[in-house]
Design an enzyme around this catalytic site. Structure first.
Site, PDB file in Angstrom:
ATOM      1  N   GLY A  29       0.827  -1.191  -0.097  1.00 28.09           N
ATOM      2  CA  GLY A  29      -0.113   0.101   0.100  1.00 28.09           C
ATOM      3  C   GLY A  29       0.828   1.144   0.060  1.00 28.09           C
ATOM      4  O   GLY A  29       0.772   2.215   0.875  1.00 28.09           O
ATOM      5  N   ASP A  69      -5.467   1.630   5.501  1.00 26.47           N
ATOM      6  CA  ASP A  69      -7.020   2.213   5.545  1.00 26.47           C
ATOM      7  C   ASP A  69      -7.468   1.374   6.989  1.00 26.47           C
ATOM      8  O   ASP A  69      -7.240   0.187   7.220  1.00 26.47           O
ATOM      9  CB  ASP A  69      -7.754   1.193   4.626  1.00 26.47           C
ATOM     10  CG  ASP A  69      -9.170   2.070   4.525  1.00 26.47           C
ATOM     11  OD1 ASP A  69      -9.736   2.347   5.558  1.00 26.47           O
ATOM     12  OD2 ASP A  69      -9.620   1.803   3.355  1.00 26.47           O
ATOM     13  N   THR A 120       6.655   9.527   4.254  1.00 24.18           N
ATOM     14  CA  THR A 120       5.360   9.167   3.611  1.00 24.18           C
ATOM     15  C   THR A 120       4.426  10.286   3.608  1.00 24.18           C
ATOM     16  O   THR A 120       4.422  11.248   4.288  1.00 24.18           O
ATOM     17  CB  THR A 120       4.781   8.015   4.126  1.00 24.18           C
ATOM     18  OG1 THR A 120       4.273   8.619   5.457  1.00 24.18           O
ATOM     19  CG2 THR A 120       5.566   6.645   4.443  1.00 24.18           C
ATOM     20  N   GLU A 121       3.576  10.271   2.316  1.00 29.67           N
ATOM     21  CA  GLU A 121       2.599  11.453   2.257  1.00 29.67           C
ATOM     22  C   GLU A 121       1.504  11.483   3.496  1.00 29.67           C
ATOM     23  O   GLU A 121       1.261  12.669   4.102  1.00 29.67           O
ATOM     24  CB  GLU A 121       1.660  11.392   1.171  1.00 29.67           C
ATOM     25  CG  GLU A 121       0.556  12.204   0.604  1.00 29.67           C
ATOM     26  CD  GLU A 121      -0.152  12.309  -0.510  1.00 29.67           C
ATOM     27  OE1 GLU A 121      -0.853  11.089  -0.499  1.00 29.67           O
ATOM     28  OE2 GLU A 121       0.106  13.027  -1.387  1.00 29.67           O
TER      29      GLU A 121
END
Length: 276
Positions: free
Chosen positions: A93, A174, A249-250
Site C-alpha cells: 500500500g 486503511d 510518507t505522504e
C-alpha cells in the site's frame, strides 16, 4: 468553450525524464481489497519478469547475440531474465511512493518494491521512478525501486519466495473503522501467516498509523502470532527505517501538519522451530 484537458491527456503530454505531477494521478483514497480489480499476477515467483522494473540489475550472460536468438525463438516458452539480486523490501500500500523514494538512496544495493492497488497511483510511482533514474543517471541512483499494481491481501506469495523479504512496511493502512469492515484490514491472523511465509528469520514488519484503535489491533494480532515478536523501543528508536517511515510518507507529512499522533510498532520474524 472547451473545458480543461483531461488528466490522461496531461499525463501523455509529459516528456521522458519529466517529473510527473501528482494532481494528474489523484484517485480515491481507498479500494475494496475483496473486489475483482482485473489484476494480472504470476503463477509463481519463478515466472515473474522483474527485468522491466529493475533493468540495472539484470544479469548479463556476455553473449547478447545468443540471448536475442533465444528470445526470438519462442517468447511464450522463454524464462524471465535472471536478476543479480532479489527484492528484499516490500512497501504494501505504498501510495505515492514517499517511503520508496526516501529509502532508495539510503539502500542503493537493495531492491525495494511498492505494491499499490490503485491504477493511477501505481502509474505515478512508476513514472516518478523513471524520471528520478534519468535525472540521477550519473550517480546510478533510484535503479533499485519500482512499483506494481497488486492486491497483497490475495497474491503476496505469487510474487515472493519463502523467506525472501527482510522488511515489510505497512504505512498508514486503511483503518476500516466499522466492525463489519475489520476483515478488510491489512493485518489479521491469516495475513500475518502470509507475511511470515515470505519473510526471512530476523526480518522486520514496520507498522505506523495515526489511528490508535488500528495500532492496538495490529499490535494485538502480531503479538498473538507465533512467528513474530515485538521489537523493543530502544531498537525501534535507533532504526533509520522508522525515522524515514515517520517523516517521508505522504500520510506521515499530513499527520505532522495536523499535529496528529503517529503510532509505531515493529515486529521481528522469529526462526521457525524444528519439526519434531
Amino acid at each position: 468553450m472547451p473545458g480543461p484537458p483531461k488528466k490522461r491527456q496531461k499525463r501523455d503530454e509529459k516528456q521522458d525524464g519529466d517529473m510527473p505531477q501528482k494532481k494528474y494521478y489523484r484517485q480515491r483514497a481507498h479500494a475494496n481489497p475483496f473486489s475483482d480489480h482485473d489484476l494480472t499476477y504470476p503463477e509463481s515467483p519463478d515466472v515473474m519478469d522483474w527485468s522491466q522494473h529493475y533493468p540495472a540489475f539484470v544479469e548479463q550472460s556476455g553473449n547478447t547475440s545468443i540471448d536475442k536468438d533465444r528470445k526470438s525463438e519462442d517468447q511464450n516458452d522463454a524464462s524471465p531474465p535472471k536478476m543479480s539480486k532479489q527484492i528484499e523490501i516490500a512497501d504494501i500500500g505504498c501510495g505515492f511512493g514517499g517511503l520508496l523514494f526516501a529509502l532508495a538512496p539510503k539502500l542503493p544495493d537493495t531492491l525495494i518494491l511498492g505494491l499499490e492497488i490503485r491504477t493511477s497511483v501505481t502509474e505515478f510511482v512508476q513514472e516518478k521512478a523513471k524520471a528520478l533514474r534519468s535525472q540521477n543517471a550519473a550517480a546510478g541512483l533510484y535503479n533499485n525501486i519500482s512499483c506494481i499494481r497488486a492486491n497483497a491481501m490475495k497474491f503476496l506469495p505469487n510474487f515472493f519466495h519463502k523467506a525472501q523479504l527482510s522488511k515489510i512496511f505497512l504505512c498508514f493502512p486503511d483503518p476500516h473503522f466499522k466492525a463489519r469492515k475489520h476483515k478488510q484490514r491489512i493485518v489479521s491472523t491469516s495475513l500475518n501467516s502470509e507475511y511470515a511465509f515470505v519473510m526471512k528469520p530476523g526480518g522486520k514488519v514496520y507498522t505506523i498509523t495515526d489511528v490508535e484503535d488500528l495500532h492496538l489491533w495490529m499490535v494485538e494480532h502480531f503479538e498473538a502470532h507465533s512467528s513474530f515478536e515485538r521489537v523493543n523501543d530502544d531498537e525501534v528508536e535507533g532504526d533509520v527505517c522508522v525515522e524515514v517511515m515517520k517523516t517521508e510518507t505522504e500520510e506521515g507529512k499530513k499527520v505532522e501538519r495536523n499535529d496528529g499522533t503517529k503510532y509505531v510498532a515493529v515486529f521481528r520474524r522469529l526462526k521457525d522451530p524444528p519439526w519434531p
